[in-house]
Design an enzyme around this catalytic site. Sequence first.
Site, PDB file in Angstrom:
ATOM      1  N   CYS A   2       0.813  -1.223   0.000  1.00  0.00           N
ATOM      2  CA  CYS A   2       0.000   0.000   0.000  1.00  0.00           C
ATOM      3  C   CYS A   2       0.842   1.265   0.000  1.00  0.00           C
ATOM      4  CB  CYS A   2      -0.883   0.013   1.238  1.00  0.00           C
ATOM      5  SG  CYS A   2      -1.987  -1.380   1.321  1.00  0.00           S
ATOM      6  N   TRP A  74      -2.784  -2.739  -1.661  1.00  0.00           N
ATOM      7  CA  TRP A  74      -2.349  -4.115  -1.918  1.00  0.00           C
ATOM      8  C   TRP A  74      -3.187  -4.961  -0.977  1.00  0.00           C
ATOM      9  CZ3 TRP A  74       0.254  -8.217   0.601  1.00  0.00           C
ATOM     10  CH2 TRP A  74       0.884  -9.141  -0.251  1.00  0.00           C
ATOM     11  N   LYS A 489      15.272 -14.808  -8.810  1.00  0.00           N
ATOM     12  CA  LYS A 489      15.071 -13.812  -9.877  1.00  0.00           C
ATOM     13  C   LYS A 489      14.241 -14.398 -11.005  1.00  0.00           C
ATOM     14  CE  LYS A 489      15.963 -11.064  -8.421  1.00  0.00           C
ATOM     15  NZ  LYS A 489      16.325 -10.284  -7.300  1.00  0.00           N
ATOM     16  N   GLU A 492      10.538 -14.837  -9.861  1.00  0.00           N
ATOM     17  CA  GLU A 492       9.690 -13.666  -9.657  1.00  0.00           C
ATOM     18  C   GLU A 492       9.368 -12.925 -10.937  1.00  0.00           C
ATOM     19  OE1 GLU A 492      11.101 -10.740  -6.810  1.00  0.00           O
ATOM     20  OE2 GLU A 492      13.159 -11.032  -7.407  1.00  0.00           O
ATOM     21  N   HIS A 508      22.132 -35.512  -2.483  1.00  0.00           N
ATOM     22  CA  HIS A 508      21.407 -35.986  -1.299  1.00  0.00           C
ATOM     23  C   HIS A 508      19.895 -35.950  -1.503  1.00  0.00           C
ATOM     24  CE1 HIS A 508      25.122 -36.264   0.910  1.00  0.00           C
ATOM     25  NE2 HIS A 508      25.428 -35.042   0.524  1.00  0.00           N
ATOM     26  N   LYS A 607       7.145  -4.106  -3.918  1.00  0.00           N
ATOM     27  CA  LYS A 607       8.550  -3.706  -3.773  1.00  0.00           C
ATOM     28  C   LYS A 607       8.950  -3.629  -2.302  1.00  0.00           C
ATOM     29  CE  LYS A 607      12.578  -2.379  -5.176  1.00  0.00           C
ATOM     30  NZ  LYS A 607      13.451  -3.475  -5.632  1.00  0.00           N
TER      31      LYS A 607
HETATM   32  O1  M6R Z   1      13.767  -3.873   0.815  1.00  0.00           O
HETATM   33  P1  M6R Z   1      14.353  -5.182   1.274  1.00  0.00           P
HETATM   34  O2  M6R Z   1      15.723  -5.422   0.758  1.00  0.00           O
HETATM   35  O3  M6R Z   1      14.253  -5.370   2.755  1.00  0.00           O
HETATM   36  O4  M6R Z   1      13.403  -6.285   0.632  1.00  0.00           O
HETATM   37  C1  M6R Z   1      13.573  -7.638   0.921  1.00  0.00           C
HETATM   38  C2  M6R Z   1      12.843  -8.501  -0.065  1.00  0.00           C
HETATM   39  O5  M6R Z   1      11.458  -8.268   0.001  1.00  0.00           O
HETATM   40  C3  M6R Z   1      13.326  -8.267  -1.498  1.00  0.00           C
HETATM   41  O6  M6R Z   1      14.696  -8.470  -1.613  1.00  0.00           O
HETATM   42  C4  M6R Z   1      12.593  -9.205  -2.473  1.00  0.00           C
HETATM   43  O7  M6R Z   1      12.958 -10.526  -2.226  1.00  0.00           O
HETATM   44  C5  M6R Z   1      12.882  -8.812  -3.924  1.00  0.00           C
HETATM   45  N1  M6R Z   1      11.664  -8.759  -4.674  1.00  0.00           N
HETATM   46  C6  M6R Z   1      13.755  -9.772  -4.624  1.00  0.00           C
HETATM   47  O8  M6R Z   1      13.993  -9.397  -5.931  1.00  0.00           O
END
Ligand code: M6R
Length: 612
Positions: A2, A74, A489, A492, A508, A607
Site C-alpha cells: 500500500c 495491496w 530472480k 519472480e 542428497h 517492492k
Molecule cells: O527492501 P528489502 O531489501 O528489505 O526487501 C527484501 C525482499 O522483500 C526483497 O529483496 C525481495 O525478495 C525482492 N523482490 C527480490 O527481488
Amino acid sequence: MCGIASYIGHRNAYPLILEMLKRLEYRGYDSAGIALCSQGKMKIYKEQGAIAALAESLSKQKPKGNLGIGHTRWATHGPATKINAHPHYSQNRRISIVHNGTVLNYYKLKEGLEKAGYEFYGETDTEILANYLDYWQQKNKGKLLSAIINTAPLLKGHSAFVAHDNQEPDSLYACNLGGELFVGRSQESEYFICSDKNALAGYADEYLALENGQIAVIQKDINCCLLNSSSAEELPCSWEKLKASAETLEKGSYPHFMLKEIFEQENVVAKTIDNLINDNGQALNLSLNNWRQKIAKMRKLVIIACGTSWHAGLVAKHFFAELAKLPVYCEYASEFLPESIDAEDIIIAISQSGSTADTLQAVQAAKERGASVISICNVDGSALTRTADVSLLTIAGPEIGVASTKAFTTQLAVLYILSVRFGRWRNQLKANEEKKIWQEIKMIPGKIKKILLSGPEIEKLAKKYKDYPNFLFLGRGQNFPIALEGALKLKEVSYIHAEGLSAGEMKHGSIALIDEQMPSFFIAVKDGQYDKVINNLLEISARQGHIIAVTTDKDQIIIDRADDIIPIPECPPLLYPFLTVIPTQLFAYYVARERGTNIDKPRNLAKAVTVE
Ligand code: M6R
C-alpha cells in the site's frame, strides 16, 4: 504494498496526488483511489486495478480540491475490489482515511462498533478504523486529533494513516504507528504526505520523517505541528533537505526498470566503493570508529534480512568468516530468534528499502536484547536507518523494479568492505593485505561492465530455454547464495518454477529431478570448489540434464561438459559473487521478456513488503 499520497495547499490536489501515486506504483498494488475536499465536502473516487484506470474514469470529471488523500492498495483484508479500495469513510461520511499496514485486532474493534450500531460496506480493517475514529469523536465531541489519540493505543499491528474530518475542511492528520510516513513541505507552504520519501521529489524541498507514535497536524496556509500520539505533547519538527531528484525515477531509454538497473551496476557499485575507500586505497570513516572495541570483543555476528538482501547476507557470511574469522549466522528476519542474542553480539540488518516489516521487527527484538545494530540500506531516512545504531548506505539510487538487482551488488560492496574493516580491528588482517584487497575490489566495476556486454548472448540463451517449466540453479561456497538468488530472480519475473541448490547437496535428494526436461544453471568458476563442481556437472550430464554454466573466461574443461556457457572475467575467489550474479539477472530478465510477463511489477509482488 500500500502507498499513501496526500496534499494540502493552494493548488488542485488531484494531478499532484495522481502523479505521486504513479511514483508509488512500483511498490505493488491492486486498486487505487483519491478523495478530494471541495467546499467542505470530501468526494471519493476509486477503481479496482491500475492507477491508469482511475485516471481514465476521471478524465471527463476533472476533479478539484485544494486538499486530498490518495492511496494504492495491496489487498490484505478483503479482495481487490472497488469497494475495498481506499479512501474509506465513516458511516456518517464525516471522516475519510487512507491507511497502510494492518490492524491485527480489527475484528474485535468491529464487534464493539457493531454493538454500538455501526454497519460496514466493505471488508477492510481501514473502514473499521474510520468508524472507530468517528466513534471516539462522537464520544469526546472534540476534534479529530483527540479521536486519533484515543484510538492509537487500541490498535494492534503496524499502521500509518492520513485522516480528514469534514468539519475541519482545512486540516489533515498524518499518524505513524509503526509504518512509514513522510511530510514534505514546499517553499510555497504546500504540504505533501507520502509513504515513500522519493515520491516527494520535485514537489517538496524539505521533509519530516514521522517516527513511530507521532502525529502531524497540518493546517492549510498555517503550519505543520508534530505531536506525540500517546501524550499529545508537542514535539520539535526536524525538517531535512530532500535530496531525491525526479529523473532517477524514470527509466530513460530502457524498456524496463529492471534492465536499466542491471546496467547501472557498473556505476553504482563503483560509487558505493568510492564512498567507503578513497583514491589512495584508504578505507574512509565507516561511522564505526568508536565501535572498534566492541568489534574486537564481539561474541558473534548475526545478519538479518529477507529475500535478495538475505542472499547478500549469505554471501557475506563467507566474507566475515574468511576475512575477520568470525562466527556468523545469517537468518531470515521472519525466522529470527532473539533468544540467542545478547549485548556482546552485533547485528547487521540488510534492506534495500529500509521498510521491510519483518526486518524492522527483528531489529527491534535484537535491540531489546541489548545487541548493537548496523544497517546496510539504500534509503537514507527510512525506518531501518532511523532504528539502527549506525547505518551504511548503498549508493544504488532508487531501485524501482520489484526484482532487486543493483541493491544486491551494492550491498555486497558494503558488506565486503565492512568485513575487511572487521578483520583489521580483530587483528586478522595486516595493513598490506588490506591494501591489496582494496585494489582488487576497485577492479570489480570494470569486470561487471565486461559481463554486461554479453547481454545479447544471454538473450539468445533465454530464447532457447524460455519454455522449460522448471529450472535448477546450482553453486557451491560463496556462489551457493548466487544459485538461490538466480532462482529467485527467474521465479519472480518469469513465473518459471526454479530452485536454488547447493551443488554439493544435490546428490542428497534433488538429483532425482534431473532429466532432459530439467535444465541446470550452474555457477562453475575457478575457485576452491572448481574440481568438485566439475564432478557435479558430470553427474547432471550423465542423467541427460541440460547445463548452462557461468565459467571463468572460455574454460575448455567446462565447455566440454556444458551445453551452453556464459564466460565472466577472472577475479579473487571471494569476489566472484559480484560477477556471477550478473548473468543470472540478465537471464531472468530476458526469459521474462520472451514470456511477456509484467517484468517491473510481477504479479502478487510488492517492492516494499510492509506487512509481516
Ligand atoms: O527492501 P528489502 O531489501 O528489505 O526487501 C527484501 C525482499 O522483500 C526483497 O529483496 C525481495 O525478495 C525482492 N523482490 C527480490 O527481488
